[in-house]
Scaffold this motif. Sequence first.
Motif, PDB file in Angstrom:
ATOM      1  N   ARG A   4      72.070  38.194  57.048  1.00  0.00           N
ATOM      2  CA  ARG A   4      72.132  38.268  58.502  1.00  0.00           C
ATOM      3  C   ARG A   4      70.789  37.890  59.130  1.00  0.00           C
ATOM      4  O   ARG A   4      70.729  37.255  60.164  1.00  0.00           O
ATOM      5  CB  ARG A   4      72.539  39.681  58.930  1.00  0.00           C
ATOM      6  N   ASN A   5      69.712  38.268  58.444  1.00  0.00           N
ATOM      7  CA  ASN A   5      68.393  37.976  59.000  1.00  0.00           C
ATOM      8  C   ASN A   5      68.040  36.496  58.968  1.00  0.00           C
ATOM      9  O   ASN A   5      67.258  36.032  59.784  1.00  0.00           O
ATOM     10  CB  ASN A   5      67.319  38.765  58.255  1.00  0.00           C
ATOM     11  N   ILE A   6      68.578  35.788  57.976  1.00  0.00           N
ATOM     12  CA  ILE A   6      68.225  34.364  57.944  1.00  0.00           C
ATOM     13  C   ILE A   6      69.206  33.528  58.759  1.00  0.00           C
ATOM     14  O   ILE A   6      69.050  32.323  58.903  1.00  0.00           O
ATOM     15  CB  ILE A   6      68.155  33.797  56.501  1.00  0.00           C
ATOM     16  N   LEU A   7      70.224  34.186  59.322  1.00  0.00           N
ATOM     17  CA  LEU A   7      71.294  33.438  59.977  1.00  0.00           C
ATOM     18  C   LEU A   7      70.790  32.593  61.149  1.00  0.00           C
ATOM     19  O   LEU A   7      71.228  31.460  61.352  1.00  0.00           O
ATOM     20  CB  LEU A   7      72.375  34.415  60.451  1.00  0.00           C
ATOM     21  N   ILE A   8      69.857  33.175  61.944  1.00  0.00           N
ATOM     22  CA  ILE A   8      69.393  32.450  63.130  1.00  0.00           C
ATOM     23  C   ILE A   8      68.718  31.141  62.740  1.00  0.00           C
ATOM     24  O   ILE A   8      69.044  30.076  63.248  1.00  0.00           O
ATOM     25  CB  ILE A   8      68.407  33.319  63.942  1.00  0.00           C
ATOM     26  N   SER A   9      67.796  31.221  61.759  1.00  0.00           N
ATOM     27  CA  SER A   9      67.113  29.979  61.396  1.00  0.00           C
ATOM     28  C   SER A   9      68.084  29.006  60.731  1.00  0.00           C
ATOM     29  O   SER A   9      67.998  27.797  60.922  1.00  0.00           O
ATOM     30  CB  SER A   9      65.909  30.266  60.484  1.00  0.00           C
ATOM     31  N   PHE A  10      69.054  29.559  59.976  1.00  0.00           N
ATOM     32  CA  PHE A  10      70.050  28.698  59.348  1.00  0.00           C
ATOM     33  C   PHE A  10      70.875  27.962  60.403  1.00  0.00           C
ATOM     34  O   PHE A  10      71.092  26.750  60.321  1.00  0.00           O
ATOM     35  CB  PHE A  10      70.968  29.538  58.447  1.00  0.00           C
ATOM     36  N   LEU A  11      71.298  28.705  61.424  1.00  0.00           N
ATOM     37  CA  LEU A  11      72.111  28.076  62.468  1.00  0.00           C
ATOM     38  C   LEU A  11      71.296  27.056  63.268  1.00  0.00           C
ATOM     39  O   LEU A  11      71.815  26.027  63.684  1.00  0.00           O
ATOM     40  CB  LEU A  11      72.678  29.138  63.409  1.00  0.00           C
ATOM     41  N   THR A  12      70.012  27.364  63.493  1.00  0.00           N
ATOM     42  CA  THR A  12      69.175  26.418  64.224  1.00  0.00           C
ATOM     43  C   THR A  12      69.120  25.084  63.491  1.00  0.00           C
ATOM     44  O   THR A  12      69.320  24.024  64.074  1.00  0.00           O
ATOM     45  CB  THR A  12      67.744  26.982  64.372  1.00  0.00           C
TER      46      THR A  12
END
Lengths: 494, 306
Positions: B224-232
């Motif tokens: 969940r924590n890496i999701l933002i950078s992954f989605l970016t």
Amino acid sequence: MNTKFALLLAGTALSLSLGVAAPAFAQSITIAIGSEPSTLDPHLRDDGGERQVNDNIYETLMARTPDAELVPGLAAAEPTQVDETTWEIKLREGITFHNGEPFNADSVVASVERMIDPATNSEQMAYFGTIAGAEKVDDYTVHILTTGPDPILPSRMYWLKMIPPVYAQEGDLAAAPVGTGPYKFVSWNRGDTIALEANEDYWDGAPQIDDVTYRFVGEAGTRLSGLMAGEFDIITNLLPEFTTAVPKFAAVEGLETSVFVLGIDNELTSDPLVREALNLAIDREAMVESLFAGYATIAQGHHINPRAFGFNDSLESYAYDPERARQLIEEAGATGKTLQVIGESGRWLKDREQIETVAGYWSQTGLAVDVQIQEFSQYLDSLMGDGPRPDSIFIANSNELLDADREGSYIYHMDGAASSNSDAEMAALIDEARETTDVEARQALYDEVFQHAHDLNYTVPLFNLQDIYGMSTRMEWQPRTDAKMLIKEMTVSE
Amino acid sequence: MGSFIVRRLWHGLLVVFGVSLTVFVVTRLFGDPVSLMLPLSASAEQRLAFAQQIGLDQPLFVQFLRFLGDLATFDFGQSLWQRRPAIEVVFERLPMTLMLIGAGLGTAIVLSIPLGMIAALRPGGLVDRIIVSTGLLGLSMPQFWVGLLLIMVFAVQLRLLPTSGMGTPMHLILPAVTLALTPLARLTMLVRSSMIDELNQQYVRTVKAKGLPFSHILRVHTLRNILISFLTLTGWELISTLAGYTVVVETVFAWPGLGLTAVQAIQRGDLFLMQAIVFVIALLIVLINIVLDIIFKMIDPRIDLN
């Protein structure tokens, strides 16, 4: 479509693994062409992809034999002249369009009128600018009217496709073409395929191949892969260096001739000695081998297509004499002066390679050579714009109507769009040839023009380029000079 | 949220307008469609008549006013090359491109997460080194070359798949794989490095100490924590694919999508089709960005959209 494709693939794979001919199912072939037709309306665009398909669906009043001799097509006989501006054409009887409409004088009048109607805004008007109209005489006789005497009219009639008048009004010519030709339109899956089937009722006998599928593959490498994988039976524009890789290929002298047009009024190239040196400096034979693997023909001292009317048979190609070229440049006091060489890249076969190789030969004469490869629209501006004429500019000119008037009025005539000279005498001869309907007198005029231009080295003619087609082993076909891919002339050996 | 969307849409429209304006100017500065369309032998009168018919004889500002008027009604004029409405051509080809992107990028997304996580579990280990070096290889091979290579191997040599074209799911495989390669490599690298960072955090040690199963930690906490950078990065890959990669891949595989059509429109000097393509692509990119922002907000409520 899927099953047919799978069958084809399976069949080819089987035949290759067993080393025997492919099994005999309904004779269908797949042809990969370089670009998808923009429309299937035969009158709107000047589009090679459209022609490659429509040449099999539509027919014209005049046709050409594979080696480009003009013969009657839908016409019953050669056109005859009634007076200076009227040609009479008798039509074959008993021919119908694929939708049942009869082919007769009304169809011809409608086809001519649709083509020249300003509302059609046809890009092909470059070929039909001299046509004023058409009149029906009786059901199978028409008069074509021209704006002035036009000896090329029979050749023009080889370019104008005949459409069914009722369907042209009510149907959709752009999406579902209807002609009189040996193949009927079946379907167009945009972006992917066009399918045609044999017209069993074709007036000149049903063709041998039953079904044709066109695929549109712009990348030369991908087309080649498709041929190697057994997906295609014919691919267009095979590069000369790949002729050794494909199962089978065929080459034929095509419509294009490459040439450098010299600026006759420019400071450096106005000197006849310099121009002669430019012609003598080039080893054309070496270029044929190194650039075209032998698949090009050296132009005979002028850049008219060898199959075109008006070609001067008595001229010979310029010799290769680098010593003499260097001497001439020295004699002219031009050593060290800069020669401007303008060209483009990617439009014609090996264009950049031809330009750079020739520039290399020229630089060995002692001239300083300034090569400019321009972006295409910038190049067009150099070629035909109002600016100063370049010292030398490359072009591979295509002669679709196979008549010397094309090069004559476009490049040799002082008012021609791509002309770089101001020779009024030569222009007068070209004008006269344009309006002379007597065949021998006209040929004599062209002989004089091209001899004159040859002797004064107005241009640096290079090669008549060959069209090379890759083919699967089962295909039997001799390609045509006019680059038409007529399926009715193909057979499949099973 | 509502006011945010309205503001972003308004902002997006300005961007699309700016892009369209640029395309209008650039296409008219360079390249003359009349000389590109007509046969070289066409006379000056024929050129003029053709220019008049398509309105290119008008002064630039008159053309521009007409262009603006048409834009408001979503009318991009007739494609010069295909002689039918430009927007019709775009909507005919867009689905092909979206299908290709869906398959290619979808594969990249689905594979990158497990690959990146596996690599991150034992950084420097054999599996990690294989994944990292394969990824670097994928990043450094140009797509047209990969495409031709895949055609040679799978279509010409093994004859498992068709060389080009469309029509069956089989036709989709090679172009989709080619398209997937670069994004897959980049996304995998991202998942790997962010995962390594996360796994070294204090809270991971804490929950480990609490006795939570490792798979639970991966799924619930670190992922969940890496999701933002992954989605970016995914959004960025989506945009690069839409406005770039597809052009190459579609050309190599003769895939009749918008990328191939754009190349053909440029070659033929088809101003009106170019304008329509750029407009639609720009619009899509703006929409993708808005959607991404909304998703970010949903994932992490701390993000302030204002």
